[in-house]
Write an enzyme that holds these catalytic residues in place. Structure first.
Site, PDB file in Angstrom:
ATOM      1  N   TYR A 160      23.086  49.145  46.028  1.00 31.84           N
ATOM      2  CA  TYR A 160      23.786  48.334  47.039  1.00 31.84           C
ATOM      3  C   TYR A 160      23.221  46.928  47.016  1.00 31.84           C
ATOM      4  O   TYR A 160      22.004  46.756  46.915  1.00 31.84           O
ATOM      5  CB  TYR A 160      23.614  48.933  48.449  1.00 31.84           C
ATOM      6  CG  TYR A 160      24.938  49.359  49.019  1.00 31.84           C
ATOM      7  CD1 TYR A 160      25.896  48.387  49.304  1.00 31.84           C
ATOM      8  CD2 TYR A 160      25.264  50.695  49.225  1.00 31.84           C
ATOM      9  CE1 TYR A 160      27.147  48.744  49.793  1.00 31.84           C
ATOM     10  CE2 TYR A 160      26.505  51.059  49.699  1.00 31.84           C
ATOM     11  CZ  TYR A 160      27.446  50.080  49.985  1.00 31.84           C
ATOM     12  OH  TYR A 160      28.668  50.429  50.444  1.00 31.84           O
ATOM     13  N   GLU A 185      24.739  43.952  49.016  1.00 28.06           N
ATOM     14  CA  GLU A 185      25.484  43.004  49.863  1.00 28.06           C
ATOM     15  C   GLU A 185      24.711  41.712  49.999  1.00 28.06           C
ATOM     16  O   GLU A 185      23.485  41.722  50.117  1.00 28.06           O
ATOM     17  CB  GLU A 185      25.706  43.600  51.253  1.00 28.06           C
ATOM     18  CG  GLU A 185      27.083  44.204  51.408  1.00 28.06           C
ATOM     19  CD  GLU A 185      27.313  44.704  52.815  1.00 28.06           C
ATOM     20  OE1 GLU A 185      27.050  43.946  53.760  1.00 28.06           O
ATOM     21  OE2 GLU A 185      27.740  45.861  52.942  1.00 28.06           O
ATOM     22  N   ASP A 191      45.816  30.815  40.588  1.00 27.18           N
ATOM     23  CA  ASP A 191      45.468  32.174  40.186  1.00 27.18           C
ATOM     24  C   ASP A 191      45.689  32.251  38.674  1.00 27.18           C
ATOM     25  O   ASP A 191      46.820  32.355  38.201  1.00 27.18           O
ATOM     26  CB  ASP A 191      46.375  33.160  40.936  1.00 27.18           C
ATOM     27  CG  ASP A 191      46.139  34.605  40.515  1.00 27.18           C
ATOM     28  OD1 ASP A 191      45.428  34.834  39.525  1.00 27.18           O
ATOM     29  OD2 ASP A 191      46.698  35.502  41.180  1.00 27.18           O
ATOM     30  N   THR A 246      41.256  37.308  37.122  1.00 25.28           N
ATOM     31  CA  THR A 246      40.746  38.623  36.762  1.00 25.28           C
ATOM     32  C   THR A 246      39.866  38.405  35.537  1.00 25.28           C
ATOM     33  O   THR A 246      39.960  37.370  34.875  1.00 25.28           O
ATOM     34  CB  THR A 246      41.865  39.618  36.399  1.00 25.28           C
ATOM     35  OG1 THR A 246      42.673  39.022  35.376  1.00 25.28           O
ATOM     36  CG2 THR A 246      42.729  39.959  37.587  1.00 25.28           C
ATOM     37  N   LYS A 285      41.951  40.610  31.624  1.00 27.81           N
ATOM     38  CA  LYS A 285      43.219  40.392  30.888  1.00 27.81           C
ATOM     39  C   LYS A 285      42.909  39.571  29.631  1.00 27.81           C
ATOM     40  O   LYS A 285      42.142  40.052  28.793  1.00 27.81           O
ATOM     41  CB  LYS A 285      44.225  39.726  31.817  1.00 27.81           C
ATOM     42  CG  LYS A 285      44.527  40.580  33.044  1.00 27.81           C
ATOM     43  CD  LYS A 285      45.624  39.940  33.857  1.00 27.81           C
ATOM     44  CE  LYS A 285      45.817  40.480  35.123  1.00 27.81           C
ATOM     45  NZ  LYS A 285      46.145  41.191  36.061  1.00 27.81           N
ATOM     46  N   ARG A 341      37.167  45.366  34.058  1.00 27.39           N
ATOM     47  CA  ARG A 341      38.121  45.218  35.163  1.00 27.39           C
ATOM     48  C   ARG A 341      37.401  44.558  36.331  1.00 27.39           C
ATOM     49  O   ARG A 341      36.386  45.069  36.808  1.00 27.39           O
ATOM     50  CB  ARG A 341      38.635  46.580  35.645  1.00 27.39           C
ATOM     51  CG  ARG A 341      39.247  47.436  34.577  1.00 27.39           C
ATOM     52  CD  ARG A 341      40.141  48.470  35.195  1.00 27.39           C
ATOM     53  NE  ARG A 341      41.295  47.803  35.746  1.00 27.39           N
ATOM     54  CZ  ARG A 341      42.335  47.389  35.027  1.00 27.39           C
ATOM     55  NH1 ARG A 341      42.368  47.610  33.747  1.00 27.39           N
ATOM     56  NH2 ARG A 341      43.334  46.780  35.603  1.00 27.39           N
TER      57      ARG A 341
HETATM   58  N1  PLP Z   1      47.001  37.844  40.118  1.00 31.05           N
HETATM   59  C1  PLP Z   1      47.835  37.871  39.075  1.00 31.05           C
HETATM   60  C2  PLP Z   1      48.530  36.620  38.664  1.00 31.05           C
HETATM   61  C3  PLP Z   1      48.065  39.074  38.395  1.00 31.05           C
HETATM   62  O1  PLP Z   1      48.908  39.113  37.365  1.00 31.05           O
HETATM   63  C4  PLP Z   1      47.390  40.236  38.828  1.00 31.05           C
HETATM   64  C5  PLP Z   1      47.579  41.555  38.191  1.00 31.05           C
HETATM   65  O2  PLP Z   1      48.365  41.822  37.392  1.00 31.05           O
HETATM   66  C6  PLP Z   1      46.546  40.153  39.932  1.00 31.05           C
HETATM   67  C7  PLP Z   1      46.364  38.948  40.553  1.00 31.05           C
HETATM   68  C8  PLP Z   1      45.861  41.375  40.489  1.00 31.05           C
HETATM   69  O3  PLP Z   1      44.838  41.794  39.668  1.00 31.05           O
HETATM   70  P1  PLP Z   1      44.141  43.225  39.906  1.00 31.05           P
HETATM   71  O4  PLP Z   1      45.067  44.238  39.396  1.00 31.05           O
HETATM   72  O5  PLP Z   1      42.879  43.121  39.143  1.00 31.05           O
HETATM   73  O6  PLP Z   1      43.889  43.335  41.384  1.00 31.05           O
END
Ligand code: PLP
Length: 472
Positions: A64, A66, A241, A270, A273, A279
């Site tokens: 843990y 935090e 994002d 993320t 990808k 992940r």
């Molecule tokens: N943001 C975008 C643009 C995504 O394409 C995705 C997932 O496909 C996410 C966020 C969410 O990612 P996660 O599945 O890791 O929560």
């Protein structure tokens, strides 16, 4: 690591697991076989390195932690501090960001951390200042009630789902849609591209607190300099994002106006990808938002996952090597070769092509729904996913599109010549499939599906996946 060391590591791990629950060991082994045999074109998937995979399977999982590096609510976090600090340092160096937060467990979580950091900065902090208190616990009941209403009454402008935006950018099925009053910008019906004048117009009318850019299914670059100017013109915080295209930013394929980091107030991603890590998620920002971002846990995140942060540190170190830039460029070269191959054979592509890692086929050109096309391709050993296209006549479930991406096959070593062969296989299946009696049903000769599956596995045979891993 030598070939033998990789094989021994994975074999031994499976042996240990098999002694407790053989069905889990079998499923892990079967997953490797499936991934080896299928033509993986899911735009959001990849193959993490053995070092990244192995960094996740150990006793860090038991800890843990935090808090943040050097400031934990639990004792004995010195080794977690090491890996979290390394992950953040590699991320800062790789992306040229002032601050990196490596704790988010996924992309959705990273977005939630960002939203609440912005809300804390733009709504909560001014309220505390006005009430002349240091923290929310010191507010009167009346002030706390007023602040909660204010936090729940903010606006977000993001890309529409059918233009390629993501559910977490303020859409109702996701918590972000319940938190924010959301409006979307779409794409130009003639070109399929973002119309920045329209975005500016929507921003002027709607006056969002947050302008979001980023996508999961838009096959083109976004000009983040223009988007920042739009955000500034209405006093919005600009968030990007980059979950899908982080690998292209890391590999310096997206630079200048197309690199979000110098332009956005806050960037989420993320790590699994195009970035090819474990992940997970991450947030990058400048010093202004850093403290708020670091409160992600326990604000919206459960305790950090130290084993995944260790793997993030490994994968980010890999992404800092010169060969990652070469990999990132090959992702785009491959996507363009795939798009050209499909278009030449008559496929209808959203925006006519791509300048990133993904291609969106409008399968109404083949008389199919996305659902029918996805299943027919799967029968033929080609793994893709259905996706809405702009102004989709079949809605978000059946859809009219197939999204294909090249990060995974590029990791495996396939190049532009193989992308043309892949385009041929996809076109063969889609042009030979006919619509059935419902939007989910279709007719495809099983002999043709078998033939294409065989061709797909022949194509892959020259590019073994995890060649050093022999599970016996
Ligand atoms: N943001 C975008 C643009 C995504 O394409 C995705 C997932 O496909 C996410 C966020 C969410 O990612 P996660 O599945 O890791 O929560």
């Amino acid at each position: 690591m030598s070939l033998n060391a990789e094989s021994t590591a994975f074999r031994s791990a499976l042996e240990v697991i098999r002694a407790v629950e053989p069905r889990v060991a079998d499923a892990i082994g079967a997953e490797l076989v499936d991934q080896r045999e299928s033509l993986k074109l899911i735009a959001s998937e990849n193959y993490a390195s053995p070092a990244t995979l192995l960094a996740m399977g150990n006793w860090f999982s038991d800890k843990y932690a935090e808090g943040t590096v050097g400031r934990r609510f639990y004792a004995g976090c010195q080794n977690v501090d090491t890996v979290e600090a390394l992950a953040a340092e590699h991320a800062r160096e790789l992306f040229g960001a002032a601050h990196a937060y490596a704790q988010p467990h996924s992309g959705i979580d990273a977005n939630l951390v960002a939203f609440w950091a912005i809300l804390a900065d733009r709504v909560e902090s001014p309220a505390l200042k006005k009430a002349q208190v240091r923290q929310v616990n010191d507010l009167t009941e009346a002030d706390w009630f007023a602040l909660r209403r204010e936090l729940g009454n903010q606006r977000m402008l993001g890309m529409s789902l059918d233009a390629g935006g993501h559910l977490t950018h303020g859409f109702r099925p996701n918590i972000s849609g319940k938190m924010f009053d959301q409006r979307s910008y779409g794409t130009d019906p003639a070109t399929g591209l973002i119309d920045y004048d329209k975005v500016a117009e929507a921003a002027r009318e709607f006056k969002p607190l947050i302008l979001v850019a980023g996508y999961s299914a838009y096959p083109r670059k976004v000009n983040f300099r223009i988007m920042r100017e739009i955000a500034d013109s209405v006093g919005a915080t600009f968030m990007v994002d980059m979950a899908h295209f982080a690998g292209l930013v890391a590999g310096k394929v997206f630079t200048g106006d197309f690199d979000p980091v110098p332009h956005a107030h806050i960037v989420t991603t993320t790590t699994h990808k195009s970035l090819r890590g474990p992940r997970g998620g991450m947030v990058l920002c400048g010093p202004e938002l850093a403290d708020q971002v670091d409160r992600g846990c326990p604000m919206v995140l459960g305790g950090p996952l130290p084993h995944v942060m260790a793997a993030k540190a490994v994968a980010l170190a890999e992404a800092r090597r010169p060969d990652f830039a070469d990999y990132a460029q090959r992702i785009v070269d491959n996507a363009q070769a795939l798009a050209e191959g499909l278009a030449r054979r008559g496929a209808k592509l959203v925006t006519g092509g791509t300048d990133n890692h993904l291609v969106l086929i409008d399968v109404t050109g083949y008389g199919l729904t996305g659902r029918q096309a996805e299943q027919a391709l799967l029968d033929s050993g080609i793994v893709t996913n259905r996706n809405a296209v702009p102004r989709d006549p079949n809605g978000a479930w059946y859809t009219s599109g197939i999204r294909i991406g090249t990060p995974a096959l590029t990791s495996r070593g396939l190049g532009t010549a193989e992308m043309d062969q892949t385009a041929e296989l996809i076109h063969t299946v889609l042009s030979q499939t006919t619509s059935g009696e419902s939007k989910a049903k279709y007719v495809l000769d099983p002999a043709l599906a078998d033939k294409v599956s065989k061709q797909a596995s022949d194509l892959l045979a020259g590019f073994p996946l995890y060649p050093a891993v022999d599970l016996g």
